[in-house]
Design a protein around this motif. Structure first.
Motif, PDB file in Angstrom:
ATOM      1  N   GLY A  37      -3.339 -31.255  22.194  1.00 49.53           N
ATOM      2  CA  GLY A  37      -4.159 -30.101  22.560  1.00 49.53           C
ATOM      3  C   GLY A  37      -5.518 -30.187  21.896  1.00 49.53           C
ATOM      4  N   GLY A  38      -6.274 -29.116  22.036  1.00 50.61           N
ATOM      5  CA  GLY A  38      -7.620 -29.077  21.475  1.00 50.61           C
ATOM      6  C   GLY A  38      -7.615 -29.081  19.955  1.00 50.61           C
ATOM      7  N   SER A  71      -9.585 -22.963  15.852  1.00 49.01           N
ATOM      8  CA  SER A  71      -8.984 -24.235  15.430  1.00 49.01           C
ATOM      9  C   SER A  71      -9.969 -25.101  14.645  1.00 49.01           C
ATOM     10  CB  SER A  71      -8.466 -25.015  16.645  1.00 49.01           C
ATOM     11  OG  SER A  71      -9.526 -25.390  17.497  1.00 49.01           O
ATOM     12  N   ASN A 122      -9.620 -31.745  17.926  1.00 47.96           N
ATOM     13  CA  ASN A 122     -10.653 -31.388  16.947  1.00 47.96           C
ATOM     14  C   ASN A 122     -10.334 -31.990  15.579  1.00 47.96           C
ATOM     15  OD1 ASN A 122     -12.275 -29.943  18.710  1.00 47.96           O
ATOM     16  ND2 ASN A 122     -11.322 -27.972  18.246  1.00 47.96           N
ATOM     17  N   ASP A 157      -9.553 -30.105  26.940  1.00 47.27           N
ATOM     18  CA  ASP A 157      -8.130 -29.829  27.161  1.00 47.27           C
ATOM     19  C   ASP A 157      -7.794 -29.881  28.650  1.00 47.27           C
ATOM     20  OD1 ASP A 157      -7.078 -29.450  24.647  1.00 47.27           O
ATOM     21  OD2 ASP A 157      -6.983 -27.264  24.771  1.00 47.27           O
ATOM     22  N   ASP A 197     -16.953 -29.306  21.043  1.00 48.22           N
ATOM     23  CA  ASP A 197     -15.642 -28.784  21.391  1.00 48.22           C
ATOM     24  C   ASP A 197     -15.730 -28.135  22.773  1.00 48.22           C
ATOM     25  OD1 ASP A 197     -13.197 -27.658  21.660  1.00 48.22           O
ATOM     26  OD2 ASP A 197     -13.319 -26.338  19.900  1.00 48.22           O
ATOM     27  N   ALA A 230     -12.954 -27.818  24.727  1.00 47.75           N
ATOM     28  CA  ALA A 230     -11.524 -27.734  25.067  1.00 47.75           C
ATOM     29  C   ALA A 230     -11.327 -26.900  26.325  1.00 47.75           C
ATOM     30  CB  ALA A 230     -10.737 -27.148  23.904  1.00 47.75           C
ATOM     31  N   TYR A 231     -11.916 -25.719  26.324  1.00 46.81           N
ATOM     32  CA  TYR A 231     -11.819 -24.878  27.528  1.00 46.81           C
ATOM     33  C   TYR A 231     -12.859 -25.305  28.573  1.00 46.81           C
ATOM     34  CZ  TYR A 231     -13.771 -20.993  30.235  1.00 46.81           C
ATOM     35  OH  TYR A 231     -14.355 -20.247  31.216  1.00 46.81           O
ATOM     36  N   HIS A 245      -5.033 -29.339  29.758  1.00 44.93           N
ATOM     37  CA  HIS A 245      -4.081 -28.245  30.037  1.00 44.93           C
ATOM     38  C   HIS A 245      -4.766 -26.893  30.200  1.00 44.93           C
ATOM     39  CE1 HIS A 245      -2.950 -27.770  25.416  1.00 44.93           C
ATOM     40  NE2 HIS A 245      -4.028 -27.060  25.702  1.00 44.93           N
ATOM     41  N   LYS A 246      -6.072 -26.859  30.026  1.00 41.35           N
ATOM     42  CA  LYS A 246      -6.774 -25.617  30.338  1.00 41.35           C
ATOM     43  C   LYS A 246      -7.370 -25.693  31.749  1.00 41.35           C
ATOM     44  CE  LYS A 246      -7.511 -23.741  25.769  1.00 41.35           C
ATOM     45  NZ  LYS A 246      -8.300 -23.906  24.539  1.00 41.35           N
ATOM     46  N   THR A 268     -20.171 -25.948  20.689  1.00 41.51           N
ATOM     47  CA  THR A 268     -19.116 -25.564  21.624  1.00 41.51           C
ATOM     48  C   THR A 268     -19.615 -25.681  23.059  1.00 41.51           C
ATOM     49  OG1 THR A 268     -18.275 -24.024  19.957  1.00 41.51           O
ATOM     50  CG2 THR A 268     -17.418 -23.779  22.185  1.00 41.51           C
TER      51      THR A 268
HETATM   52  C1  PLP Z   1      -8.197 -23.530  23.323  1.00 43.06           C
HETATM   53  C2  PLP Z   1      -9.275 -24.084  22.508  1.00 43.06           C
HETATM   54  C3  PLP Z   1      -8.998 -24.900  21.401  1.00 43.06           C
HETATM   55  C4  PLP Z   1      -7.603 -25.164  20.928  1.00 43.06           C
HETATM   56  O1  PLP Z   1      -6.918 -25.929  21.840  1.00 43.06           O
HETATM   57  P1  PLP Z   1      -5.315 -25.975  21.853  1.00 43.06           P
HETATM   58  O2  PLP Z   1      -5.054 -26.824  23.043  1.00 43.06           O
HETATM   59  O3  PLP Z   1      -4.851 -24.575  21.990  1.00 43.06           O
HETATM   60  O4  PLP Z   1      -4.869 -26.605  20.592  1.00 43.06           O
HETATM   61  C5  PLP Z   1     -10.061 -25.436  20.715  1.00 43.06           C
HETATM   62  N1  PLP Z   1     -11.330 -25.183  21.081  1.00 43.06           N
HETATM   63  C6  PLP Z   1     -11.640 -24.399  22.130  1.00 43.06           C
HETATM   64  C7  PLP Z   1     -13.070 -24.167  22.479  1.00 43.06           C
HETATM   65  C8  PLP Z   1     -10.621 -23.818  22.885  1.00 43.06           C
HETATM   66  O5  PLP Z   1     -10.917 -23.037  23.924  1.00 43.06           O
END
Ligand code: PLP
Length: 461
Positions: free
Chosen positions: A144-145, A183, A149, A288, A259, A261-262, A290-291, A230
């Protein structure tokens, strides 16, 4: 003697069919339920003891799952689940998640997982291409994210330590903004580095970062080794000034991590791609799947401009591992680039879904999420009882119900959830020194309809 539990008997064949039927029903259902958690004691009362010396039998256990336990979850793929960052894995990806499990692939080393890792790398090549990072950049799938990270911060810190002896004994510092995901702060603790926060939940501007750096003592400046920008804040979908931050990192010789992730899924969306300018200068990026790339949990990814630096930081040594590094086993070893050794080839479902549908379908599905946020924004402007907190960004919409106190938002959330209607949760938005409670939509599922949004807003009247 009882037959081994790994042996195929008639019961197991039947069970296999039941499980497949359940999986097919679940992913092809047109009507979904929102789902409700229950207290542990309630669940215990419903299912009794499930782990016993003799076993309770597959049919029995599966029935307990179907009747009680499966219903005590809140599936993230309901079209009116707009809370946190929801998800909407494709059917193809879910099906291939089953294949991934059934294939029993140890995805750490090419020697054992070549076929699976090949597929992961095909998907990864496409992800890397979205970032615009230069030739040689590459990445790996993580849980995951958070893990992505962490892997990136460890790589950055190890690189910084390698630069001189003084760095080896100093506690490092990273700078990010208060809009950064929890995170980043949590993983800085794991790595034992300090975090300085640029005081904005809005776009982190280069000028604010520059000011923060100029405000450091000489000693702090020596300890500073990385900046985390971000690419789509989790709360509001805001993308930092990546071009400006990249320029500062370049000038100040700092590691630049983005980052996303989303937000990373939106790199494929032509309508917003320009907002990510500067990401191609990152040293590392978190995305991510998965997002917003429609993969089942769990699937994150970390991408490096120079993967060799990640290898230096993460490659594990052990006599039992030597064989994997042997000439005869040469290939890409995912374990070398992130924190985990034994790993699922969790990029495989993404690969299959991408291969099946093609990347255009991904683009359309992400654009739909962005469009839904715009549609919601317009509706909010047109309805007298609600107002926007800020313009929608990516697929996030922050808005207010005029006249509501924080507890009204909470009660409304619980009421909608209890009715099985929707899951829309409140959040806080920081302006100046005050935190306001507001309502928030995050759109991922392309099956969410305008009617869904309308009904949710109308339930606030
Ligand atoms: C969701 C998210 C994370 C954490 O990711 P996980 O997959 O929940 O571990 C980190 N950074 C950002 C910007 C996120 O939106």
């Amino acid at each position: 003697m009882e037959p081994s539990m790994h042996k195929i008997d008639i019961d197991l064949v039947e069970m296999t069919l039941d499980v497949m039927k359940y999986a097919i029903d679940r992913i092809s259902a047109t009507e979904r339920t929102i789902g409700q958690p229950k207290k542990e004691a309630e669940l215990r009362a419903l299912v009794g003891e499930t782990i016993t010396a003799k076993g309770i039998g597959g049919e029995n256990a599966f029935n307990l799952w179907k009747q009680h336990l499966s219903k005590a979850n809140v599936p993230v793929d309901h079209p009116r689940n707009l809370a946190f960052v929801p998800a909407s894995p494709t059917r193809a990806a879910i099906m291939f998640d089953l294949v991934t499990s059934a294939s029993s692939i140890h995805g750490a080393y090419w020697m054992e997982g070549a076929g699976g890792i090949f597929c992961e790398n095909e998907a990864m090549k496409w992800m890397v291409s979205l970032t615009g990072l230069p030739e040689g950049a590459f990445g790996v799938f993580t849980s995951g994210g958070t893990a992505a990270n962490l892997s990136a911060i460890v790589t950055a810190r190890e690189y910084w330590r390698s630069l001189n002896d003084q760095n080896k004994v100093e506690k490092g510092i990273i700078i990010t903004s208060i809009g950064a995901h929890s995170s980043v702060k949590a993983m800085a603790k794991v790595v034992d580095v300090d975090v300085l926060l640029v005081d904005t939940e809005d776009r982190m501007e280069a000028s604010a970062l520059q000011q923060t750096i100029e405000g450091l003592t000489d000693h702090q400046r020596k300890r500073l080794f990385a900046v985390v920008g971000t690419g789509g804040t989790t709360n509001a979908g805001i993308i930092d000034d990546l071009v400006g931050i990249a320029a500062i990192c370049d000038k100040e010789k700092l590691w630049f991590h983005v980052d996303a992730a989303y937000g990373g899924g939106a790199l494929i969306a032509d309508s917003v791609r320009h907002l990510f300018h500067g990401i191609e200068q990152a040293d590392s990026i978190t995305i991510d799947p998965h997002k917003w790339m429609f993969s089942p949990y769990d699937c994150g990814a970390v991408i490096y401009k120079n993967p060799e630096l990640a290898k230096k930081a993460h490659s594990q040594e052990g006599s039992y591992l030597d064989i994997f590094k042997d000439e005869g086993a040469h290939g890409f070893n995912p374990t070398d680039y992130q924190i985990q050794l034994t790993r699922r080839v969790r990029g495989l479902p993404l690969w299959f879904s991408l291969a099946m549908h093609g990347t255009d379908r991904y683009k359309e599905a992400v654009e739909r999420g962005i469009e839904l946020a715009q549609i919601a924004g317009k509706m909010i402007q047109e309805k007298p009882h609600v107002e926007l907190v800020r313009e929608p960004s990516l697929s996030c919409v922050l808005y207010r119900r005029i006249g509501w106190e924080p507890e009204d938002y909470t009660n409304w959330t619980y009421e909608n959830h209890r009715k099985g209607f929707a899951l829309v949760t409140p959040t806080k938005w920081k302006t100046g020194n005050t935190f306001q409670t507001v309502s928030r939509f995050c759109f991922i599922n392309p099956d969410t309809t305008e009617k869904d949004i309308e009904m949710i807003l109308d339930s606030m009247v």
